[in-house]
Design a protein around this motif. Sequence first.
Motif, PDB file in Angstrom:
ATOM      1  N   ASP A 225      23.701  -3.161  -0.945  1.00 35.76           N
ATOM      2  CA  ASP A 225      23.272  -4.319  -0.230  1.00 35.76           C
ATOM      3  C   ASP A 225      22.973  -5.590  -1.523  1.00 35.76           C
ATOM      4  O   ASP A 225      22.010  -6.494  -1.532  1.00 35.76           O
ATOM      5  N   ARG A 226      23.819  -5.528  -2.717  1.00 35.40           N
ATOM      6  CA  ARG A 226      23.678  -6.604  -3.863  1.00 35.40           C
ATOM      7  C   ARG A 226      24.107  -7.852  -3.340  1.00 35.40           C
ATOM      8  O   ARG A 226      25.280  -8.152  -2.745  1.00 35.40           O
ATOM      9  N   PRO A 227      23.291  -9.007  -3.458  1.00 35.10           N
ATOM     10  CA  PRO A 227      24.100 -10.214  -3.282  1.00 35.10           C
ATOM     11  C   PRO A 227      25.079 -10.620  -3.979  1.00 35.10           C
ATOM     12  O   PRO A 227      25.507 -10.474  -4.824  1.00 35.10           O
ATOM     13  N   SER A 228      25.883 -11.524  -3.000  1.00 36.35           N
ATOM     14  CA  SER A 228      27.215 -12.080  -3.891  1.00 36.35           C
ATOM     15  C   SER A 228      26.717 -13.219  -4.637  1.00 36.35           C
ATOM     16  O   SER A 228      25.695 -13.662  -4.750  1.00 36.35           O
ATOM     17  N   TYR A 229      27.665 -13.864  -5.400  1.00 33.90           N
ATOM     18  CA  TYR A 229      27.283 -15.057  -6.266  1.00 33.90           C
ATOM     19  C   TYR A 229      26.714 -16.151  -5.495  1.00 33.90           C
ATOM     20  O   TYR A 229      26.063 -17.009  -5.889  1.00 33.90           O
ATOM     21  N   THR A 230      26.900 -16.216  -4.165  1.00 33.43           N
ATOM     22  CA  THR A 230      26.284 -17.322  -3.276  1.00 33.43           C
ATOM     23  C   THR A 230      24.979 -16.896  -2.699  1.00 33.43           C
ATOM     24  O   THR A 230      24.457 -17.783  -2.129  1.00 33.43           O
ATOM     25  N   GLY A 231      24.465 -15.777  -3.012  1.00 32.48           N
ATOM     26  CA  GLY A 231      23.155 -15.331  -2.550  1.00 32.48           C
ATOM     27  C   GLY A 231      23.332 -14.472  -1.189  1.00 32.48           C
ATOM     28  O   GLY A 231      22.466 -14.031  -0.648  1.00 32.48           O
ATOM     29  N   LEU A 232      24.576 -14.375  -0.476  1.00 31.29           N
ATOM     30  CA  LEU A 232      24.536 -13.581   0.616  1.00 31.29           C
ATOM     31  C   LEU A 232      24.703 -12.245   0.488  1.00 31.29           C
ATOM     32  O   LEU A 232      25.328 -11.632  -0.386  1.00 31.29           O
ATOM     33  N   VAL A 233      23.681 -11.679   1.320  1.00 28.86           N
ATOM     34  CA  VAL A 233      23.918 -10.093   1.311  1.00 28.86           C
ATOM     35  C   VAL A 233      24.540  -9.464   2.363  1.00 28.86           C
ATOM     36  O   VAL A 233      24.213 -10.087   3.655  1.00 28.86           O
ATOM     37  N   TYR A 234      25.357  -8.519   2.415  1.00 29.82           N
ATOM     38  CA  TYR A 234      26.083  -7.956   3.784  1.00 29.82           C
ATOM     39  C   TYR A 234      26.139  -6.524   3.207  1.00 29.82           C
ATOM     40  O   TYR A 234      26.910  -5.831   2.932  1.00 29.82           O
ATOM     41  N   PRO A 235      24.930  -5.862   3.944  1.00 26.16           N
ATOM     42  CA  PRO A 235      24.926  -4.482   3.543  1.00 26.16           C
ATOM     43  C   PRO A 235      26.034  -3.631   4.337  1.00 26.16           C
ATOM     44  O   PRO A 235      26.484  -3.983   5.483  1.00 26.16           O
ATOM     45  N   ILE A 236      26.533  -2.539   3.583  1.00 28.49           N
ATOM     46  CA  ILE A 236      27.368  -1.637   4.014  1.00 28.49           C
ATOM     47  C   ILE A 236      27.215  -0.279   3.299  1.00 28.49           C
ATOM     48  O   ILE A 236      26.482  -0.039   2.473  1.00 28.49           O
ATOM     49  N   GLU A 237      27.548   0.881   3.963  1.00 30.49           N
ATOM     50  CA  GLU A 237      27.692   2.201   3.747  1.00 30.49           C
ATOM     51  C   GLU A 237      28.654   2.550   2.343  1.00 30.49           C
ATOM     52  O   GLU A 237      29.813   1.767   2.450  1.00 30.49           O
ATOM     53  N   CYS A 238      28.208   3.140   1.521  1.00 32.14           N
ATOM     54  CA  CYS A 238      29.178   3.375   0.393  1.00 32.14           C
ATOM     55  C   CYS A 238      29.991   4.435   0.598  1.00 32.14           C
ATOM     56  O   CYS A 238      30.293   5.575   0.005  1.00 32.14           O
ATOM     57  N   TYR A 239      31.142   4.058   1.858  1.00 32.34           N
ATOM     58  CA  TYR A 239      32.009   4.991   2.073  1.00 32.34           C
ATOM     59  C   TYR A 239      33.169   3.935   2.326  1.00 32.34           C
ATOM     60  O   TYR A 239      33.384   3.033   2.883  1.00 32.34           O
ATOM     61  N   PHE A 240      34.288   4.586   1.636  1.00 31.90           N
ATOM     62  CA  PHE A 240      35.430   3.930   1.308  1.00 31.90           C
ATOM     63  C   PHE A 240      36.852   4.715   1.964  1.00 31.90           C
ATOM     64  O   PHE A 240      37.330   5.513   1.163  1.00 31.90           O
ATOM     65  N   PRO A 241      37.048   4.584   3.132  1.00 32.18           N
ATOM     66  CA  PRO A 241      38.051   5.516   3.787  1.00 32.18           C
ATOM     67  C   PRO A 241      39.384   5.625   3.044  1.00 32.18           C
ATOM     68  O   PRO A 241      39.922   4.804   2.704  1.00 32.18           O
ATOM     69  N   THR A 242      39.802   6.855   3.259  1.00 32.01           N
ATOM     70  CA  THR A 242      41.421   7.076   2.786  1.00 32.01           C
ATOM     71  C   THR A 242      42.267   6.253   3.508  1.00 32.01           C
ATOM     72  O   THR A 242      41.854   5.980   4.990  1.00 32.01           O
ATOM     73  N   TRP A 243      43.309   5.664   3.155  1.00 31.89           N
ATOM     74  CA  TRP A 243      44.224   4.989   3.954  1.00 31.89           C
ATOM     75  C   TRP A 243      45.759   5.251   3.639  1.00 31.89           C
ATOM     76  O   TRP A 243      45.986   5.519   2.540  1.00 31.89           O
ATOM     77  N   VAL A 244      46.859   5.501   4.361  1.00 28.34           N
ATOM     78  CA  VAL A 244      48.173   5.650   4.141  1.00 28.34           C
ATOM     79  C   VAL A 244      48.928   5.059   4.967  1.00 28.34           C
ATOM     80  O   VAL A 244      48.879   5.320   6.266  1.00 28.34           O
ATOM     81  N   LEU A 245      49.872   4.241   4.738  1.00 33.34           N
ATOM     82  CA  LEU A 245      50.858   3.372   5.594  1.00 33.34           C
ATOM     83  C   LEU A 245      52.164   4.315   5.772  1.00 33.34           C
ATOM     84  O   LEU A 245      52.601   4.867   4.661  1.00 33.34           O
ATOM     85  N   PRO A 246      52.602   4.716   6.713  1.00 35.58           N
ATOM     86  CA  PRO A 246      53.810   5.484   7.069  1.00 35.58           C
ATOM     87  C   PRO A 246      54.728   5.075   6.327  1.00 35.58           C
ATOM     88  O   PRO A 246      54.993   3.721   6.195  1.00 35.58           O
ATOM     89  N   LYS A 247      55.619   5.861   5.795  1.00 32.79           N
ATOM     90  CA  LYS A 247      57.034   5.346   5.010  1.00 32.79           C
ATOM     91  C   LYS A 247      57.960   4.717   5.639  1.00 32.79           C
ATOM     92  O   LYS A 247      58.615   4.058   5.024  1.00 32.79           O
ATOM     93  N   ASP A 248      57.996   5.142   7.072  1.00 33.44           N
ATOM     94  CA  ASP A 248      58.942   4.205   7.879  1.00 33.44           C
ATOM     95  C   ASP A 248      58.334   3.134   8.463  1.00 33.44           C
ATOM     96  O   ASP A 248      58.949   2.493   9.580  1.00 33.44           O
ATOM     97  N   HIS A 249      57.170   2.760   7.919  1.00 32.31           N
ATOM     98  CA  HIS A 249      56.552   1.618   8.834  1.00 32.31           C
ATOM     99  C   HIS A 249      57.249   0.279   8.422  1.00 32.31           C
ATOM    100  O   HIS A 249      57.829   0.004   7.423  1.00 32.31           O
ATOM    101  N   LYS A 250      57.238  -0.600   9.312  1.00 34.74           N
ATOM    102  CA  LYS A 250      58.012  -2.059   9.237  1.00 34.74           C
ATOM    103  C   LYS A 250      57.564  -2.711   8.011  1.00 34.74           C
ATOM    104  O   LYS A 250      58.349  -3.194   7.062  1.00 34.74           O
ATOM    105  N   VAL A 251      56.356  -2.730   7.651  1.00 31.50           N
ATOM    106  CA  VAL A 251      55.719  -3.298   6.468  1.00 31.50           C
ATOM    107  C   VAL A 251      56.438  -2.588   5.062  1.00 31.50           C
ATOM    108  O   VAL A 251      56.664  -3.254   4.218  1.00 31.50           O
ATOM    109  N   THR A 252      56.176  -1.302   5.218  1.00 28.24           N
ATOM    110  CA  THR A 252      56.709  -0.504   4.032  1.00 28.24           C
ATOM    111  C   THR A 252      58.256  -0.733   3.863  1.00 28.24           C
ATOM    112  O   THR A 252      58.655  -1.195   2.861  1.00 28.24           O
ATOM    113  N   LEU A 253      58.966  -0.666   4.956  1.00 33.94           N
ATOM    114  CA  LEU A 253      60.404  -1.140   4.835  1.00 33.94           C
ATOM    115  C   LEU A 253      60.838  -2.537   4.350  1.00 33.94           C
ATOM    116  O   LEU A 253      61.786  -2.777   3.636  1.00 33.94           O
TER     117      LEU A 253
END
Length: 437
Positions: free
Chosen positions: A319-347
């Motif tokens: 919950d540390r403030p940004s340089y503008t002073g805004l506080v936006y609390p969040i859990e310290c959880y940073f999920p795994t992610w993986v884009l499929p190798k045949d996804h349109k964006v990957t290709l």
Amino acid sequence: MKFEEIKSKAESYRADMTKFLRELVKIPGESAEEKGHALRIKEEMEKVGFDKVEIDPQGNVMGYMGTGSKIIAFDGHIDTVGIGEIRNWEFDPYEGYETDEEIGGRGTSDQLGGVVSAVYGAKIMKDLGLIKPDHTILVVGSVQEEDCDGLCWQYIIKEDKIRPEFVVSTEPTDGGIYRGQRGRMEIRVEVKGVSCHGSAPERGDNAIYKMADILQDVRSLNENDASEGNEIKGLVKMLDKKYNPEWEEANFLGKGTVTASQIFYTSPSRCAVADFCAVSLDRRMTAGETWEYCLEEIRQLPSVKKYGSDVTVLMYDYDRPSYTGLVYPIECYFPTWVLPKDHKVTLSLEEAYKSLYGEKRIGSKTTVESRVNRPLVDKWTFSTNGVSIMGRNGIPVIGFGPGAEAQAHAPNEKIWKDDLVVCAAVYAALPGIYASK
């Protein structure tokens, strides 16, 4: 697609990108102190002709090229870590240096260089008329990633109400295309004890001794194999389809890890038994592991169960403030992610790269040998804003960025000018190829 023209344009901006990056390096900008970086990036975006540039309430700088309803975004975080022990640097980290091949300085690879390439990639798109009428290109210089990766994009998606079709992370990829990363979370384990005079420790209940037992189990969780005879089966078990339905992507990303990163205690004095002990655990998660699963895994360790209600296992919050002073609390959880190798964006990104530069990773004369035999499509070891963009919100993310992951947080950090040029060209080609699929 005008591939040779795109390459030529990117090369023509080599000096401009070098100058821009060197000026950014001279401005210190650690997490929650990025204002100078944001203002300089905004200035450059306006100079090269972005249609709209704004800084949101959290402090993220956002440049728009085009006016269509479909957004394709390029993200680069604009905060850096500190410089650490200055005696480990061979040059001034904020003055930096420049050779024909390299640019040195804090934040060059991690990851101001990615922002520079994205700004000029969007300029090339505009120069060559590559933006489709129904598309908008959004370049984001995001804040506080080093402190809390993904926080910035959680704000952009939930509060700014911006949801791109996909996002290119411009974190350093060493010449490769990266389609995923392990997740991470910050776990705290607390143990209660009872203090007494150190001359008669049997009268108390030493919280440090309890924690020592727990830490041995945590170490076993990280290091053990998955043999049936092990009371604590190691994290490697998640690479086996017997334990994990997502075992194939887990093998691509690599197994999870857990390690103790900090320890705390309270005691009435150095002549007393400790009445409290806590540790921070850095937990890296592969495909198939969630925050609930990871917390429960610690709660089920034999020593944690042994000490029962004296042990608390929880997740940290940020919950540390940004340089503008805004506080936006969040859990310290940073999920795994993986884009499929045949996804349109990957290709699409593969096609953009291969059409411009061929089938293998390339680099400057000092980097190409270490890159060329590595897979073109791979994954990061570290964590990125993709944890929020795709991990929390399901928006596809693909990675391609200048510099090297090994340069991140290291003394004598540097980047290669060729990488800036290559990335700007690939960024410029990508949206048109994606739109044509």
